[in-house]
Motif scaffolding. Structure first.
Motif, PDB file in Angstrom:
ATOM      1  N   ASN A 146       3.997 -13.051  -6.838  1.00 25.40           N
ATOM      2  CA  ASN A 146       3.781 -11.506  -5.513  1.00 25.40           C
ATOM      3  C   ASN A 146       5.610 -11.577  -4.757  1.00 25.40           C
ATOM      4  O   ASN A 146       5.417 -10.932  -4.027  1.00 25.40           O
ATOM      5  CB  ASN A 146       1.947 -12.150  -4.853  1.00 25.40           C
ATOM      6  N   ASP A 169      -9.204  -6.321 -10.344  1.00 24.32           N
ATOM      7  CA  ASP A 169      -7.807  -5.789  -9.049  1.00 24.32           C
ATOM      8  C   ASP A 169      -6.953  -6.753  -9.043  1.00 24.32           C
ATOM      9  O   ASP A 169      -6.121  -5.659  -8.645  1.00 24.32           O
ATOM     10  CB  ASP A 169      -9.054  -6.399  -8.027  1.00 24.32           C
ATOM     11  N   THR A 170      -6.817  -7.316  -9.900  1.00 23.96           N
ATOM     12  CA  THR A 170      -5.563  -8.139  -9.847  1.00 23.96           C
ATOM     13  C   THR A 170      -4.472  -7.573 -11.027  1.00 23.96           C
ATOM     14  O   THR A 170      -3.348  -7.066 -10.347  1.00 23.96           O
ATOM     15  CB  THR A 170      -5.267 -10.075 -10.463  1.00 23.96           C
ATOM     16  N   ASP A 173      -3.635  -4.400  -9.082  1.00 22.61           N
ATOM     17  CA  ASP A 173      -2.679  -4.948  -8.035  1.00 22.61           C
ATOM     18  C   ASP A 173      -1.364  -4.946  -8.645  1.00 22.61           C
ATOM     19  O   ASP A 173       0.099  -4.734  -8.267  1.00 22.61           O
ATOM     20  CB  ASP A 173      -2.458  -6.246  -7.228  1.00 22.61           C
TER      21      ASP A 173
END
Length: 305
Positions: A146, A169-170, A173
């Motif tokens: 990230n 979710d990952t 993102d």
């Protein structure tokens, strides 16, 4: 001038690939593996400088892996050595059609890639930054990813769904942070449905992902039926090449590596997807993920004399 890079010739473009380096272990032998490493090897072999960012263990398998990576023409400058975690191995099982399933050992060296100033500077200096979804299974490497994504120039996200090593979710993102998303058709349908897509066609699902993630560059591979490349709303199709499959390990990785190479070297999106499908097919009809393929061999495969 190319589709992705305006100011440089292909040979002057630099790529950084982030993620897993490992041994693919088959019944009788082991081979270099890891999706981003396979891509890195392919990009280098075609003529663009690509560096690998990862980690191995301070063990015999790690030393051997670094040696094999160098033999493939890839620098190990940005591959760390972890004294506390082992070099990664993956047990690969091939079915009768050559399709692979994977048993991936958890908490290895590449799950614990440490952020350093040199990695930040490397990614800042790279024209393209490529990363996959498997690296997101661990908090340590995901945190490093990230922070590198934040300084990257053009971000390519290679979706590789390996249950149980991912969460929606990952994935969402990382898709939101990417400039380019590559998936296969099964992954596309699974993710789009989980995000609430009600459509049924491949094109509609891909357009849904593009809109939801505000992404202008996407590609979906369709196995033996080729691929669809979408660039700023324009679709480019290849219907595949007739081959006899030996094993599919690394075919999608070489496809994406070849596609990145062409998009950084050429201004023709149709040729880029045709070329990438050809390389993916040639890998699938070879044993191992990184067979040596020259431009001449690829061109002959695409247009036999």
């Amino acid at each position: 001038m190319s589709i992705l890079i305006d100011s440089k010739q292909g040979k002057d473009v630099s790529v950084s690939c982030f993620g897993e380096v490992l041994w693919d272990c088959f019944a009788n032998d082991k081979r270099l593996g890891g999706a981003p490493l396979n891509m890195c090897v392919r990009i280098n072999s075609l003529g663009i400088k690509a560096d690998m960012i990862s980690a191995v263990g301070n063990d015999e398998l790690g030393t051997e892996l670094l040696g094999e990576i160098k033999n493939k023409g890839v620098s190990c400058e940005y591959i760390g050595v972890n004294n506390d975690k082992k070099t990664s191995t993956v047990q690969v099982t091939l079915d009768k059609s050559g399709s692979a399933s994977y048993e991936i050992v958890a908490d290895t060296a590449w799950d614990n890639i440490e952020l350093t100033d040199s990695l930040i500077e490397k990614v800042k200096a790279s024209d393209v930054f490529v990363f996959g979804s498997l690296i997101g299974r661990s908090e340590a490497s995901l945190a490093t990813l990230n922070q590198l994504v934040d300084v990257a120039n053009f971000k390519v996200f290679d979706v590789n769904l390996r249950a149980p090593h991912y969460t929606l979710d990952t994935l969402v993102d990382l898709m939101n942070k990417a400039d380019f998303i590559k998936l296969n058709d099964e992954e596309l349908y699974e993710i789009a449905k989980a995000m609430g897509c009600k459509f049924h066609s491949l094109e509609q699902n891909l357009a849904f992902i593009a809109e939801q993630t505000n992404t202008e560059y996407l590609c979906v591979t369709k196995g033996s039926h080729g691929a669809l490349l979408t660039i700023k709303g324009e679709n480019y199709y290849n219907s595949g090449y007739l081959i006899s499959v030996v094993d599919t390990v690394g075919a999608g990785d070489s496809f994406l590596g070849s596609l990145i190479y062409q998009l950084c070297s050429s201004d023709c999106a149709q040729h880029a997807v045709d070329f990438a499908c050809a390389v993916g097919a040639m890998v699938a009809e070879s044993a191992g993920a990184t067979p040596t393929l020259t431009h001449e061999q690829i061109n002959e495969f695409m247009s036999p004399a």
